[in-house]
Design a protein around this motif. Sequence first.
Motif, PDB file in Angstrom:
ATOM      1  N   LEU A  60      49.402  46.336  31.747  1.00  0.00           N
ATOM      2  CA  LEU A  60      49.465  44.911  32.075  1.00  0.00           C
ATOM      3  C   LEU A  60      48.142  44.258  31.692  1.00  0.00           C
ATOM      4  CD1 LEU A  60      51.126  45.328  35.559  1.00  0.00           C
ATOM      5  CD2 LEU A  60      52.245  44.832  33.399  1.00  0.00           C
ATOM      6  N   ARG A  61      48.199  43.382  30.704  1.00  0.00           N
ATOM      7  CA  ARG A  61      46.976  42.727  30.242  1.00  0.00           C
ATOM      8  C   ARG A  61      46.839  41.324  30.835  1.00  0.00           C
ATOM      9  NH1 ARG A  61      48.397  45.839  25.762  1.00  0.00           N
ATOM     10  NH2 ARG A  61      46.728  47.180  25.043  1.00  0.00           N
ATOM     11  N   ASN A  62      47.891  40.531  30.733  1.00  0.00           N
ATOM     12  CA  ASN A  62      47.815  39.145  31.179  1.00  0.00           C
ATOM     13  C   ASN A  62      48.483  38.903  32.534  1.00  0.00           C
ATOM     14  OD1 ASN A  62      46.508  38.389  28.832  1.00  0.00           O
ATOM     15  ND2 ASN A  62      48.436  38.107  27.739  1.00  0.00           N
ATOM     16  N   TYR A  63      49.347  39.792  32.918  1.00  0.00           N
ATOM     17  CA  TYR A  63      50.101  39.631  34.158  1.00  0.00           C
ATOM     18  C   TYR A  63      49.298  40.210  35.325  1.00  0.00           C
ATOM     19  CZ  TYR A  63      53.784  40.194  37.612  1.00  0.00           C
ATOM     20  OH  TYR A  63      54.535  40.147  38.760  1.00  0.00           O
ATOM     21  N   ILE A  64      49.167  39.450  36.381  1.00  0.00           N
ATOM     22  CA  ILE A  64      48.467  39.913  37.578  1.00  0.00           C
ATOM     23  C   ILE A  64      49.530  40.273  38.619  1.00  0.00           C
ATOM     24  CG2 ILE A  64      46.828  39.327  39.388  1.00  0.00           C
ATOM     25  CD1 ILE A  64      45.661  37.249  37.432  1.00  0.00           C
ATOM     26  N   LYS A  71      49.124  47.219  40.141  1.00  0.00           N
ATOM     27  CA  LYS A  71      47.731  46.829  39.984  1.00  0.00           C
ATOM     28  C   LYS A  71      46.915  47.950  39.355  1.00  0.00           C
ATOM     29  CE  LYS A  71      47.167  43.240  43.411  1.00  0.00           C
ATOM     30  NZ  LYS A  71      46.463  42.757  44.574  1.00  0.00           N
ATOM     31  N   GLU A  72      47.334  49.208  39.607  1.00  0.00           N
ATOM     32  CA  GLU A  72      46.634  50.347  39.014  1.00  0.00           C
ATOM     33  C   GLU A  72      46.825  50.374  37.497  1.00  0.00           C
ATOM     34  OE1 GLU A  72      48.145  53.777  40.977  1.00  0.00           O
ATOM     35  OE2 GLU A  72      47.281  53.219  42.920  1.00  0.00           O
ATOM     36  N   ARG A  73      47.949  49.874  37.032  1.00  0.00           N
ATOM     37  CA  ARG A  73      48.234  49.869  35.596  1.00  0.00           C
ATOM     38  C   ARG A  73      47.647  48.669  34.871  1.00  0.00           C
ATOM     39  NH1 ARG A  73      54.454  51.920  35.150  1.00  0.00           N
ATOM     40  NH2 ARG A  73      54.153  53.850  36.315  1.00  0.00           N
ATOM     41  N   PRO A  76      41.700  46.271  32.454  1.00  0.00           N
ATOM     42  CA  PRO A  76      40.590  45.364  32.736  1.00  0.00           C
ATOM     43  C   PRO A  76      40.405  44.368  31.590  1.00  0.00           C
ATOM     44  CG  PRO A  76      39.791  47.572  32.229  1.00  0.00           C
ATOM     45  CD  PRO A  76      41.264  47.649  32.301  1.00  0.00           C
ATOM     46  N   LYS A  77      39.928  43.183  31.958  1.00  0.00           N
ATOM     47  CA  LYS A  77      39.763  42.130  30.958  1.00  0.00           C
ATOM     48  C   LYS A  77      38.671  42.533  29.963  1.00  0.00           C
ATOM     49  CE  LYS A  77      41.408  38.301  33.700  1.00  0.00           C
ATOM     50  NZ  LYS A  77      41.191  36.941  34.136  1.00  0.00           N
ATOM     51  N   ALA A  78      38.981  42.318  28.709  1.00  0.00           N
ATOM     52  CA  ALA A  78      38.036  42.664  27.640  1.00  0.00           C
ATOM     53  C   ALA A  78      36.978  41.577  27.538  1.00  0.00           C
ATOM     54  CB  ALA A  78      38.774  42.799  26.322  1.00  0.00           C
TER      55      ALA A  78
END
Length: 166
Positions: A60-64, A71-73, A76-78
């Motif tokens: 999950l890159r953009n989805y919170i 949340k574990e998957r 982190p934001k680049a």
Amino acid sequence: MADGAGKLQEEALRRKERLKALRERQIQNRNQDEGEPENKQLRGDEDKGDEEVKHRELKLRNYIPEDKELKERQVPKAKPASVEEKVKDQLEAGKPESIIEEVDLVNLAPRKPDWDLKRDVAKKLERLEKRTQRAIAELIREKLKGNEDDLASAVGAVKQEDYDSE
């Protein structure tokens, strides 16, 4: 004109038939397992062994997510790379070095058509120049020796005129 149009239609029909035959051959090749390249066969073998895991792991890159497991998957934001450093490096690499000091303006000017002749004759001219200077110096010495009396009297006369004028 009718003849030309008939030929064109016949050629178009032949082309359609060839394309149709080509499509059929491609479909047959796809259906046959023997026609697959080795790379594809190897990948297929690996997938068969891992039949239990049918899906890829979620990232999950953009989805919170609100769920703890999701949340574990979360990836982190680049952080963006510093563009300023890259730009500075590129600007430094693009700066021209001071070539002006190294360039001689004589080499840049177009040469005259006879420059090679002058170059070849330059050594001979140096010798002649030395001989000419020696000859001129010798002639001046001879004149001075012959005219020593005249010279001495001329110098004396000039001195007398200077004393008389004062």
